[in-house]
Design a protein around this motif. Structure first.
Motif, PDB file in Angstrom:
ATOM      1  N   HIS A  25       0.965  -1.147   0.005  1.00 15.63           N
ATOM      2  CA  HIS A  25      -0.083  -0.012  -0.150  1.00 15.63           C
ATOM      3  C   HIS A  25       1.007   1.033   0.044  1.00 15.63           C
ATOM      4  O   HIS A  25       0.681   2.340   0.739  1.00 15.63           O
ATOM      5  N   ASP A  63      -7.221   2.756   6.750  1.00 12.23           N
ATOM      6  CA  ASP A  63      -7.322   1.145   6.587  1.00 12.23           C
ATOM      7  C   ASP A  63      -7.006   0.416   7.772  1.00 12.23           C
ATOM      8  O   ASP A  63      -5.863   0.794   8.309  1.00 12.23           O
ATOM      9  N   LYS A  65      -5.930  -2.255   8.461  1.00 18.20           N
ATOM     10  CA  LYS A  65      -4.527  -2.831   8.757  1.00 18.20           C
ATOM     11  C   LYS A  65      -3.348  -2.226   8.738  1.00 18.20           C
ATOM     12  O   LYS A  65      -2.214  -2.525   9.099  1.00 18.20           O
ATOM     13  N   SER A 101     -13.219  -0.338   0.244  1.00 19.84           N
ATOM     14  CA  SER A 101     -12.573  -1.474   0.561  1.00 19.84           C
ATOM     15  C   SER A 101     -13.412  -2.758   0.328  1.00 19.84           C
ATOM     16  O   SER A 101     -14.654  -2.916   0.701  1.00 19.84           O
ATOM     17  N   TYR A 102     -12.935  -3.731  -0.156  1.00 22.75           N
ATOM     18  CA  TYR A 102     -13.109  -5.304  -0.021  1.00 22.75           C
ATOM     19  C   TYR A 102     -13.582  -5.810   1.063  1.00 22.75           C
ATOM     20  O   TYR A 102     -14.788  -6.167   1.192  1.00 22.75           O
ATOM     21  N   SER A 103     -12.866  -5.593   2.120  1.00 24.32           N
ATOM     22  CA  SER A 103     -13.147  -5.942   3.505  1.00 24.32           C
ATOM     23  C   SER A 103     -13.747  -7.317   3.583  1.00 24.32           C
ATOM     24  O   SER A 103     -14.953  -7.407   4.119  1.00 24.32           O
ATOM     25  N   ALA A 127      -5.086  -4.852  -7.651  1.00 24.43           N
ATOM     26  CA  ALA A 127      -4.730  -6.042  -6.747  1.00 24.43           C
ATOM     27  C   ALA A 127      -4.672  -7.114  -7.452  1.00 24.43           C
ATOM     28  O   ALA A 127      -4.702  -8.364  -6.993  1.00 24.43           O
ATOM     29  N   THR A 136       0.683  -9.014  -3.449  1.00 22.92           N
ATOM     30  CA  THR A 136       0.328 -10.068  -2.392  1.00 22.92           C
ATOM     31  C   THR A 136       1.339 -10.932  -1.646  1.00 22.92           C
ATOM     32  O   THR A 136       1.313 -10.990  -0.759  1.00 22.92           O
ATOM     33  N   PHE A 139       2.879  -8.334   0.817  1.00 19.66           N
ATOM     34  CA  PHE A 139       2.124  -8.195   1.929  1.00 19.66           C
ATOM     35  C   PHE A 139       2.511  -9.452   3.023  1.00 19.66           C
ATOM     36  O   PHE A 139       2.573  -9.461   4.048  1.00 19.66           O
ATOM     37  N   GLU A 145       3.579 -14.259   6.757  1.00 20.49           N
ATOM     38  CA  GLU A 145       2.837 -15.525   6.169  1.00 20.49           C
ATOM     39  C   GLU A 145       3.726 -16.196   5.304  1.00 20.49           C
ATOM     40  O   GLU A 145       4.434 -15.444   4.533  1.00 20.49           O
ATOM     41  N   HIS A 174      -4.657 -16.309  -0.426  1.00 23.68           N
ATOM     42  CA  HIS A 174      -5.143 -14.859  -0.798  1.00 23.68           C
ATOM     43  C   HIS A 174      -5.774 -15.039  -2.240  1.00 23.68           C
ATOM     44  O   HIS A 174      -6.908 -14.210  -2.543  1.00 23.68           O
ATOM     45  N   LYS A 178      -9.685 -13.974  -2.367  1.00 25.99           N
ATOM     46  CA  LYS A 178     -10.054 -12.588  -2.693  1.00 25.99           C
ATOM     47  C   LYS A 178      -9.726 -12.480  -4.262  1.00 25.99           C
ATOM     48  O   LYS A 178     -10.557 -12.140  -5.207  1.00 25.99           O
TER      49      LYS A 178
HETATM   50  P1  ADP Z   1      -9.218  -3.683   0.569  1.00 26.14           P
HETATM   51  O1  ADP Z   1      -8.727  -2.373   1.223  1.00 26.14           O
HETATM   52  O2  ADP Z   1      -9.849  -3.591  -0.616  1.00 26.14           O
HETATM   53  O3  ADP Z   1     -10.030  -4.497   1.716  1.00 26.14           O
HETATM   54  P2  ADP Z   1      -6.710  -4.996   1.133  1.00 26.14           P
HETATM   55  O4  ADP Z   1      -6.115  -3.512   1.665  1.00 26.14           O
HETATM   56  O5  ADP Z   1      -7.147  -5.940   2.241  1.00 26.14           O
HETATM   57  O6  ADP Z   1      -7.824  -4.608   0.274  1.00 26.14           O
HETATM   58  O7  ADP Z   1      -5.904  -5.673   0.064  1.00 26.14           O
HETATM   59  C1  ADP Z   1      -4.970  -4.986  -0.770  1.00 26.14           C
HETATM   60  C2  ADP Z   1      -3.889  -5.867  -1.116  1.00 26.14           C
HETATM   61  O8  ADP Z   1      -3.051  -6.237  -0.183  1.00 26.14           O
HETATM   62  C3  ADP Z   1      -4.531  -7.228  -1.619  1.00 26.14           C
HETATM   63  O9  ADP Z   1      -4.894  -7.290  -3.015  1.00 26.14           O
HETATM   64  C4  ADP Z   1      -3.308  -8.152  -1.433  1.00 26.14           C
HETATM   65  O10 ADP Z   1      -2.278  -7.837  -2.313  1.00 26.14           O
HETATM   66  C5  ADP Z   1      -2.774  -7.538  -0.201  1.00 26.14           C
HETATM   67  N1  ADP Z   1      -3.398  -8.541   0.735  1.00 26.14           N
HETATM   68  C6  ADP Z   1      -4.034  -8.023   1.642  1.00 26.14           C
HETATM   69  N2  ADP Z   1      -4.472  -9.114   2.701  1.00 26.14           N
HETATM   70  C7  ADP Z   1      -3.684 -10.085   2.221  1.00 26.14           C
HETATM   71  C8  ADP Z   1      -3.456 -11.384   3.148  1.00 26.14           C
HETATM   72  N3  ADP Z   1      -3.922 -11.854   4.130  1.00 26.14           N
HETATM   73  N4  ADP Z   1      -2.338 -12.011   2.540  1.00 26.14           N
HETATM   74  C9  ADP Z   1      -1.631 -11.840   1.302  1.00 26.14           C
HETATM   75  N5  ADP Z   1      -1.922 -10.377   0.641  1.00 26.14           N
HETATM   76  C10 ADP Z   1      -2.981  -9.588   1.423  1.00 26.14           C
END
Ligand code: ADP
Ligand code: NI
Length: 217
Positions: A25, A63, A65, A101-103, A127, A136, A139, A145, A174, A178
């Motif tokens: 992000h 966000d 996270k 957000s997907y959330s 994404a 991904t 992250f 992970e 992931h 998603k």
């Molecule tokens: P949103 O804000 O739409 O809910 P996220 O911030 O959760 O989206 O996710 C944005 C990106 O961060 C995802 O597309 C992925 O690349 C990464 N991401 C989020 N959660 C995970 C996870 N649990 N494992 C791996 N990558 C993740």
């Protein structure tokens, strides 16, 4: 204050928030979302570009996270007040950012304006595809992970996977929880079209990933 000045202040606010990010992000993610959203808006003939650009720039500053949501929302509300926008437009931007957000799918039922749909589509396009794959794994690495679960399960037929809920957290999980779903959740025709090729690329990538992981000779 003119719109260029507003966008420049929003850019600085965003840059300050994301400059040290290593979770996918980062500032470059926000810039890509801004660029994609502007492109989609032009293709779709949507004219409220200021709302789209401000929402794109600021979309990840609230966000859970990355930050404390209540505090971040308060800070963002105060920031928008300083931009001297009509109150209705401020509320519109805040609504988009809060619900795009997907959330875990929880926000899918919430109706967004066409401007909100465009910013959400742009964020979802970033994404998936090659960049989505890279983000991904970045992250997953950041949050400790693994890329995939390390057990001695047999090669899996990834076209028929339905039981991913049971899997331990991993980057590959992931994709199933998603990323593979996002193509069908795009709102605008422009984003649907762009998503198709990015989706196919991810399918190809995961096939190869499993071929290599479960290498047989
Ligand atoms: P949103 O804000 O739409 O809910 P996220 O911030 O959760 O989206 O996710 C944005 C990106 O961060 C995802 O597309 C992925 O690349 C990464 N991401 C989020 N959660 C995970 C996870 N649990 N494992 C791996 N990558 C993740
Ligand atoms: Ni984002």
């Amino acid at each position: 204050m003119n719109n260029e000045e507003r966008l420049s202040l929003a850019y600085d606010y965003m840059h300050d928030f994301h400059k040290k990010d290593a979770t996918g992000h980062d500032v470059a993610h926000v810039n890509r979302v801004l660029h994609l959203a502007t492109y989609i808006a032009q293709c779709e003939g949507v004219t409220d570009l200021l709302t789209i650009k401000l929402a794109s720039l600021l979309h990840d500053t609230v966000d859970h996270k990355l930050t404390d949501v209540d505090q971040a929302m308060q800070r963002l509300t105060l920031f928008l007040q300083k931009l001297n926008l009509p109150e209705e437009q401020q509320l519109h931007i805040l609504h988009i950012i809060q619900y795009m957000s997907y959330s875990n799918g929880n926000n899918n039922a919430i109706d967004l304006s066409i401007e909100g749909q465009i910013v959400r589509d742009a964020d979802r396009l970033d994404a998936i595809g090659a960049i989505g794959i890279a983000r991904t794994f970045q992250f997953a690495g950041h949050f400790g992970e693994p890329m995939w679960i390390e057990n001695d399960t047999q090669p899996i037929d990834n076209n028929t996977i339905t039981h991913y809920d049971d899997w331990a957290p991993s980057a590959v999980k992931h994709f199933y929880e998603k990323l593979f779903k996002l193509k069908d959740l795009m709102h605008t025709p422009t984003a649907k079209q762009l998503a198709e090729q990015r989706h196919q690329f991810m399918c190809h990538y995961i096939n190869q990933f499993f071929d290599e992981w479960y290498f047989e000779h």
